[in-house]
Design an enzyme around this catalytic site. Structure first.
Site, mmCIF file in Angstrom:
data_model
loop_
_atom_site.group_PDB
_atom_site.id
_atom_site.type_symbol
_atom_site.label_atom_id
_atom_site.label_comp_id
_atom_site.label_asym_id
_atom_site.label_seq_id
_atom_site.Cartn_x
_atom_site.Cartn_y
_atom_site.Cartn_z
ATOM 1 N N ASN A 165 -1.610 -0.311 7.343
ATOM 2 C CA ASN A 165 -1.073 -1.652 7.636
ATOM 3 C C ASN A 165 -0.264 -2.251 6.479
ATOM 4 O OD1 ASN A 165 -3.176 -2.381 5.986
ATOM 5 N ND2 ASN A 165 -4.357 -3.447 7.560
ATOM 6 N N PHE A 224 -15.490 3.188 7.339
ATOM 7 C CA PHE A 224 -14.136 3.597 6.973
ATOM 8 C C PHE A 224 -13.891 3.538 5.455
ATOM 9 C CE2 PHE A 224 -14.070 -0.914 8.172
ATOM 10 C CZ PHE A 224 -13.546 -1.505 7.020
ATOM 11 N N ARG A 282 2.916 -7.258 9.063
ATOM 12 C CA ARG A 282 2.242 -6.202 9.829
ATOM 13 C C ARG A 282 2.715 -6.177 11.278
ATOM 14 N NH1 ARG A 282 -3.717 -7.504 7.311
ATOM 15 N NH2 ARG A 282 -3.683 -6.040 5.554
ATOM 16 N N HIS A 341 -1.686 -5.531 1.339
ATOM 17 C CA HIS A 341 -2.942 -6.254 1.104
ATOM 18 C C HIS A 341 -2.621 -7.639 0.546
ATOM 19 C CE1 HIS A 341 -6.925 -7.290 -0.425
ATOM 20 N NE2 HIS A 341 -6.274 -7.766 -1.465
ATOM 21 N N ARG A 384 -1.447 -14.798 3.679
ATOM 22 C CA ARG A 384 -2.167 -14.148 4.784
ATOM 23 C C ARG A 384 -1.424 -14.356 6.100
ATOM 24 N NH1 ARG A 384 -6.450 -10.612 3.928
ATOM 25 N NH2 ARG A 384 -7.393 -11.352 5.849
ATOM 26 N N LYS A 401 0.836 -1.202 0.000
ATOM 27 C CA LYS A 401 0.000 0.000 0.000
ATOM 28 C C LYS A 401 0.879 1.263 0.000
ATOM 29 C CE LYS A 401 -3.708 -2.397 2.524
ATOM 30 N NZ LYS A 401 -4.589 -2.383 3.727
HETATM 31 P P1 DAT Z 1 -7.353 -7.255 5.444
HETATM 32 O O1 DAT Z 1 -6.585 -6.144 4.772
HETATM 33 O O2 DAT Z 1 -6.565 -7.890 6.552
HETATM 34 O O3 DAT Z 1 -7.908 -8.266 4.468
HETATM 35 P P2 DAT Z 1 -10.085 -6.261 5.702
HETATM 36 O O4 DAT Z 1 -10.359 -6.881 4.371
HETATM 37 O O5 DAT Z 1 -11.001 -6.571 6.823
HETATM 38 O O6 DAT Z 1 -8.592 -6.581 6.194
HETATM 39 O O7 DAT Z 1 -10.077 -4.675 5.545
HETATM 40 C C1 DAT Z 1 -9.455 -4.074 4.434
HETATM 41 C C2 DAT Z 1 -8.665 -2.882 4.903
HETATM 42 O O8 DAT Z 1 -9.558 -1.900 5.423
HETATM 43 C C3 DAT Z 1 -7.700 -3.186 6.053
HETATM 44 O O9 DAT Z 1 -6.460 -3.667 5.611
HETATM 45 C C4 DAT Z 1 -7.581 -1.858 6.712
HETATM 46 C C5 DAT Z 1 -8.965 -1.235 6.534
HETATM 47 N N1 DAT Z 1 -9.818 -1.467 7.702
HETATM 48 C C6 DAT Z 1 -10.416 -2.627 8.066
HETATM 49 N N2 DAT Z 1 -11.130 -2.489 9.194
HETATM 50 C C7 DAT Z 1 -10.976 -1.182 9.556
HETATM 51 C C8 DAT Z 1 -11.449 -0.383 10.633
HETATM 52 N N3 DAT Z 1 -12.241 -0.903 11.580
HETATM 53 N N4 DAT Z 1 -11.069 0.911 10.678
HETATM 54 C C9 DAT Z 1 -10.282 1.446 9.721
HETATM 55 N N5 DAT Z 1 -9.793 0.762 8.666
HETATM 56 C C10 DAT Z 1 -10.139 -0.524 8.596
HETATM 57 MG MG MG Z 2 -9.413 -8.163 3.069
#
Ligand code: DAT
Ligand code: MG
Length: 152
Positions: A114, A59, A104, A117, A87, A11
């Site tokens: 973070n 978000f 991470r 992706h 993952r 990212k």
């Molecule tokens: P991942 O990236 O581990 O697959 P995700 O698909 O649940 O996680 O979410 C996508 C992205 O969105 C994540 O990397 C960061 C952001 N995100 C997720 N939950 C969030 C939250 N509660 N507040 C802010 N950003 C969030």
């Molecule tokens: Mg995801």
């Protein structure tokens, strides 16, 4: 385990912080095969499709703002069980809860920053690879040490 392909992206925060080499190295050292790589700043249309499953989350707009804010390094990695293994290499979504040793867990603090992706399942991997890459951008190649990487 079957040979799979997964979509991984560093990212904008990972690019800005100079973590490209560190992150690529972890996937290379694990033994996965890099079959596509490019740097681009995603437009909002691409970002909104990529994060479409989160479109109703509070978000979402911030997430799209962030991912379109600068260059991203988009990749496709191939290998045995690469989707779930990536993952694990990446670690939990909330970096403070991610285990040390994960990307991470070692390199990030905030959920909104973070650094990386990775696709979370075979269907999302297929969707995301098709969204970010043309078939002609994917290189099917055989590493010279291939025999050392696979189950004998
Ligand atoms: P991942 O990236 O581990 O697959 P995700 O698909 O649940 O996680 O979410 C996508 C992205 O969105 C994540 O990397 C960061 C952001 N995100 C997720 N939950 C969030 C939250 N509660 N507040 C802010 N950003 C969030
Ligand atoms: Mg995801």
């Amino acid at each position: 385990m079957a040979i799979e392909r997964t979509f991984v992206a560093i990212k904008p925060d990972g690019v800005q912080r100079g973590l490209i080499g560190e992150i690529l190295g972890r996937f290379e050292q694990k033994g996965f095969k890099l079959i596509a790589l490019k740097q681009l700043t995603p437009d909002r249309e691409l970002a909104e499709k990529h994060y479409g499953v989160h479109s109703e989350r509070p978000f979402f707009a911030t997430l799209v703002d962030f991912i379109t804010s600068g260059p991203v390094v988009a990749m496709v990695w191939e290998g045995d069980g690469v989707i779930s293994s990536s993952r694990k290499l990446i670690g939990a979504t909330k970096p403070l809860e991610a285990d040390p040793g994960t990307i991470r867990g070692d390199l990030a603090i905030n959920i909104g920053r973070n650094v990386i992706h990775g696709s979370d399942a075979p269907e999302t991997a297929q969707f995301e690879i098709g969204l970010w890459f043309q078939p002609s951008e994917i290189n099917d190649w055989t590493p010279s040490d291939q025999l050392w990487r696979v189950e004998q």
